[in-house]
Design an enzyme around this catalytic site. Sequence first.
Site, PDB file in Angstrom:
ATOM      1  N   LYS A 177     -16.570  16.747  10.501  1.00 18.78           N
ATOM      2  CA  LYS A 177     -17.561  16.816  11.572  1.00 18.78           C
ATOM      3  C   LYS A 177     -17.679  18.274  12.000  1.00 18.78           C
ATOM      4  O   LYS A 177     -16.804  18.822  12.665  1.00 18.78           O
ATOM      5  CB  LYS A 177     -17.150  15.919  12.735  1.00 18.78           C
ATOM      6  CG  LYS A 177     -16.908  14.466  12.322  1.00 18.78           C
ATOM      7  CD  LYS A 177     -16.326  13.646  13.460  1.00 18.78           C
ATOM      8  CE  LYS A 177     -16.024  12.225  12.994  1.00 18.78           C
ATOM      9  NZ  LYS A 177     -14.925  12.166  12.012  1.00 18.78           N
TER      10      LYS A 177
ATOM     11  N   THR B 190       0.851  -1.185   0.000  1.00 24.85           N
ATOM     12  CA  THR B 190       0.000   0.000   0.000  1.00 24.85           C
ATOM     13  C   THR B 190       0.885   1.231   0.000  1.00 24.85           C
ATOM     14  O   THR B 190       2.070   1.159   0.336  1.00 24.85           O
ATOM     15  CB  THR B 190      -0.916   0.020   1.237  1.00 24.85           C
ATOM     16  OG1 THR B 190      -0.102   0.030   2.417  1.00 24.85           O
ATOM     17  CG2 THR B 190      -1.808  -1.203   1.274  1.00 24.85           C
TER      18      THR B 190
ATOM     19  N   GLU C  58      -6.593  -4.189  -0.719  1.00 27.18           N
ATOM     20  CA  GLU C  58      -6.866  -5.389   0.060  1.00 27.18           C
ATOM     21  C   GLU C  58      -8.000  -6.240  -0.491  1.00 27.18           C
ATOM     22  O   GLU C  58      -8.258  -7.327   0.021  1.00 27.18           O
ATOM     23  CB  GLU C  58      -7.201  -4.992   1.512  1.00 27.18           C
ATOM     24  CG  GLU C  58      -6.083  -4.320   2.277  1.00 27.18           C
ATOM     25  CD  GLU C  58      -5.960  -2.821   2.049  1.00 27.18           C
ATOM     26  OE1 GLU C  58      -5.200  -2.164   2.778  1.00 27.18           O
ATOM     27  OE2 GLU C  58      -6.624  -2.299   1.121  1.00 27.18           O
TER      28      GLU C  58
ATOM     29  N   TRP D 179     -22.264  15.639   9.901  1.00 26.02           N
ATOM     30  CA  TRP D 179     -21.172  15.053   9.142  1.00 26.02           C
ATOM     31  C   TRP D 179     -21.274  15.545   7.712  1.00 26.02           C
ATOM     32  O   TRP D 179     -22.322  15.428   7.072  1.00 26.02           O
ATOM     33  CB  TRP D 179     -21.248  13.527   9.172  1.00 26.02           C
ATOM     34  CG  TRP D 179     -20.795  12.929  10.470  1.00 26.02           C
ATOM     35  CD1 TRP D 179     -20.723  13.542  11.677  1.00 26.02           C
ATOM     36  CD2 TRP D 179     -20.330  11.600  10.672  1.00 26.02           C
ATOM     37  NE1 TRP D 179     -20.253  12.686  12.631  1.00 26.02           N
ATOM     38  CE2 TRP D 179     -20.003  11.473  12.046  1.00 26.02           C
ATOM     39  CE3 TRP D 179     -20.164  10.493   9.844  1.00 26.02           C
ATOM     40  CZ2 TRP D 179     -19.521  10.302  12.599  1.00 26.02           C
ATOM     41  CZ3 TRP D 179     -19.678   9.323  10.391  1.00 26.02           C
ATOM     42  CH2 TRP D 179     -19.356   9.232  11.747  1.00 26.02           C
TER      43      TRP D 179
END
Length: 547
Positions: free
Chosen positions: A445, A188, A335, A450
């Site tokens: 936030k 990654t 993944e 949100w």
Amino acid sequence: MQDNLITPTPSAYTYPLLVKQLLTNSQCLYGDQEITYRGELRYSYRTFRQRIGQLASALAALGIQHGNTVAVMDWDSHRYLESYFGIPMMGATLFTVNVRLSAQQILYTLNDSGAEVVLVHSDFLPLLEEIRAELQSVRQVVVIADGQAVPQTGFAVAGEYEALLDRASPDFAFPEFDEHTRAATFYTTGTTGDPKGVSYSHRDIVLHTLTTGMALSAPRAGQRLHREDVYMPITPMFHVLAWGMPYIAVTLGLKIVMPGRYAPDVLLKLHDTERVTFSHCVPTLLQMLLQASEGGMVDLSGWKIIIGGSALSPALCEAALARGIDVFAGYGMSETGPVVSLAQLPPKFRPSNRQEEVRMRCSTGRPVPMVDFRIVDDQLRDVPRDTKAQGEIVLRAPFLTQGYFKKPEASEALWEGGYLHTQDVAVMGPDGFVQIVDRIKDVIKTGGEWVSSIEVEQLIAEVPGVLESAVIGVRDAKWGERPMAFVVRKTGSHVKAETIREHLLLVDAKRISKYAVPELDRIAFVAEIPKTSVGKINKKVLRNNAA
């Protein structure tokens, strides 16, 4: 309880799911099909199979055997495609080195992987020389000279790639072994901490190939892959096995165009001269292709392109559709194999307007076969499929990585509760279409609400004169966080912050809350937005710069 297991007869062949089985059909039926490197070198699938055997024979002569790791540092070439097959087929592990990482990160990945031999293009030799003294396991390099003289190096050079293949036998006897054998490893991008190694077994690769190939070939027309397509990857071969697409292309026996080093003019030329019909890339590259072909002199119609890595904005989608590109999004992670969903239009889809079609094409899509795709709360309970309830995407599929290489704690966190946790926040509709709202770490936030940074970015992209944008949350004494936008103007554009804010305020009542609209002093114009090594927006860098 009576045993209900099937006991095979002693002479039965229990077909293991190995990478070499992906060649069976294409070799039998499409031996004359063509593979080309930049339009300059051409050979058939039959020759491809011979070269795979020669590569394995050459590596075996260097002492590579079952369980060893061979690293590759090359542009997207026919050699890379040969490595995708030849190295794992001999029971060794293919390590695709991310050549865009820093020298120290490459050092870490090479040492962590235990690579013993590196196939390295001469362009990357200086990078490898920089870390030569600290390499722990690399004992030899094979130089890829691309027709040029082999440069001087302090490494033990086993030889030049083509010269080694010329001297090697094509008749390597590829053995059979457990399908759970590690076939490939990559790392990654490591925006936090050291890069993490992700491995896939032969079984993982074969099942991902079959599943994704089935999903892509299912539609009757449009957004599909078929045997008459001409395939050109525009996602680096080092990145998640180029999304697994080269394996699908070879399995189906497609003509394959390997473009080498990415340059928009070269890609457009190859698209034209080789009649490319199917590709995949990140949004940034699509934007570059559209810009490079402005003026309408290049016909892009009929080109099917999957967009991944970052969200496909409606504005970019519209621009691609206007040029005749059949563009749609795909979703996955390093993944996950990676493809777990595709934004293909549903059967008999009749959009009420263009906006509805664009919304679907830009969505995260619907799960491909055999993927258990859930959106859950923090107790792993499914949230309502009402396009409003938000939760984390968690997954089960037969081709997901089983854990990070040598990182048991991180692996357990990845698979907490028996599902792979993506860290992506999303909503799902009654029709099964998913839309990612944000990464858990990127949700803003503010004001008790949100805010989706992705949604604000897509709205900013609608403003004429905006090339791209990135939105992050910055600390605010009153609201906790407030959104901040970094904006890149198109060449010749003079769009102002006031125009962007006015556009957001006009749509805030219907599409975003008032808390999602950045203040004027938090709309910054920049020359470019930092990207990771695989073309994703690097919001960690933006947050650090804004702190």
